[in-house]
Design a protein around this motif. Sequence first.
Motif, PDB file in Angstrom:
ATOM      1  N   ASN A  91      -7.275  10.128   4.716  1.00 14.42           N
ATOM      2  CA  ASN A  91      -7.469  11.045   3.772  1.00 14.42           C
ATOM      3  C   ASN A  91      -6.536  10.995   2.424  1.00 14.42           C
ATOM      4  OD1 ASN A  91     -10.279  12.075   3.622  1.00 14.42           O
ATOM      5  ND2 ASN A  91      -9.652  13.533   5.475  1.00 14.42           N
ATOM      6  N   ALA A  92      -4.983  10.836   3.040  1.00 12.54           N
ATOM      7  CA  ALA A  92      -4.199  11.179   2.666  1.00 12.54           C
ATOM      8  C   ALA A  92      -3.844   9.391   1.400  1.00 12.54           C
ATOM      9  CB  ALA A  92      -2.560  11.328   3.199  1.00 12.54           C
ATOM     10  N   ALA A  93      -4.632   8.710   2.493  1.00  9.96           N
ATOM     11  CA  ALA A  93      -4.197   7.284   1.413  1.00  9.96           C
ATOM     12  C   ALA A  93      -4.919   7.150   0.510  1.00  9.96           C
ATOM     13  CB  ALA A  93      -4.155   6.105   2.016  1.00  9.96           C
ATOM     14  N   LYS A  94      -6.269   7.845   0.101  1.00 11.75           N
ATOM     15  CA  LYS A  94      -7.230   7.806  -0.447  1.00 11.75           C
ATOM     16  C   LYS A  94      -6.835   8.958  -1.922  1.00 11.75           C
ATOM     17  CE  LYS A  94     -12.252   8.785  -1.459  1.00 11.75           C
ATOM     18  NZ  LYS A  94     -14.168   9.540  -1.117  1.00 11.75           N
ATOM     19  N   GLN A  95      -6.102  10.046  -1.696  1.00 13.70           N
ATOM     20  CA  GLN A  95      -5.784  10.621  -2.466  1.00 13.70           C
ATOM     21  C   GLN A  95      -4.408   9.996  -2.987  1.00 13.70           C
ATOM     22  OE1 GLN A  95      -4.506  14.373  -0.873  1.00 13.70           O
ATOM     23  NE2 GLN A  95      -4.005  15.679  -2.633  1.00 13.70           N
TER      24      GLN A  95
END
Length: 280
Positions: free
Chosen positions: A91-95
């Motif tokens: 999720n952090a990578a997507k953000q």
Amino acid sequence: MTKYLVTGASGQLGRKVVAELAKSVPAADIAVMARSEAALNEFKEQGFDARYGDYDKPETMFEAFEGVDRLLLISGSEVGKRSEQHLHAINAAKQAGVKFIAYTSILQANKSPMGLAVEHLATEKNLEESGIPYALLRNGWYLENITATLDQDLSMGKHFGAAGEGKFAAASRQDFAEAAVAVLTGAGHEGHIYELAGDEGFTLADYAAAVTEAKGTEVTYIDMPEEDFKAALLGAGLPEGLAAMLADSDAKAADGWLFDDSKTLSSLIGRPTTKLAEML
């Protein structure tokens, strides 16, 4: 300029990946994520872009992943917490706008009955649903997992396990590190699943024979039922979770779940994988 990041960079596999990556990529273009201040300082001194990040603190990973193009997500070590931790990372990578993720999974994760496969498969599904281009590095067993008991094996003249006549297609951490770098830095790996294992398959009886030959001290393999092996590991002081995981992995290896003869790993790294005799 492409910015790379390696999570778990201070771990046994992570350190080898970072060292291998630095052979072809300037240190300034390599970000490394770790929790330990000592490790971060060590990486900084070596010229790497050292960034604090904690799998249990999603906000720290968003900061760590900022400006990163290609990410190697090395699976966490806390069995039972990993699927949630990895989801935080995804999720952090997507953000943060990460463009590619390579993830270190486990051999045949999509069908393996090994307890270890459950969290890996969950992570694979979360990657698929993320929309981020990715590749799966389904790592087999490390040779070091087996040779870790070498001193004890030599002192007792015995190696204990529950793998029966099952073969391990194990390779060294260095082999797996080189494969990770090949995928992280190469083109055309998006959407690929790599079943990675050593070229050579051997049983634990073969291991004991190889130790005997290499060290000149006779070592015999003692095969045990899974529950007895777990009890022996508990008796040796291992935590319940780790003992159960090791016993389960051995028992599933007896059925062939840690064997693969595709030679995908050696194809990726452009050389034969490390042999057991070399490691010994």
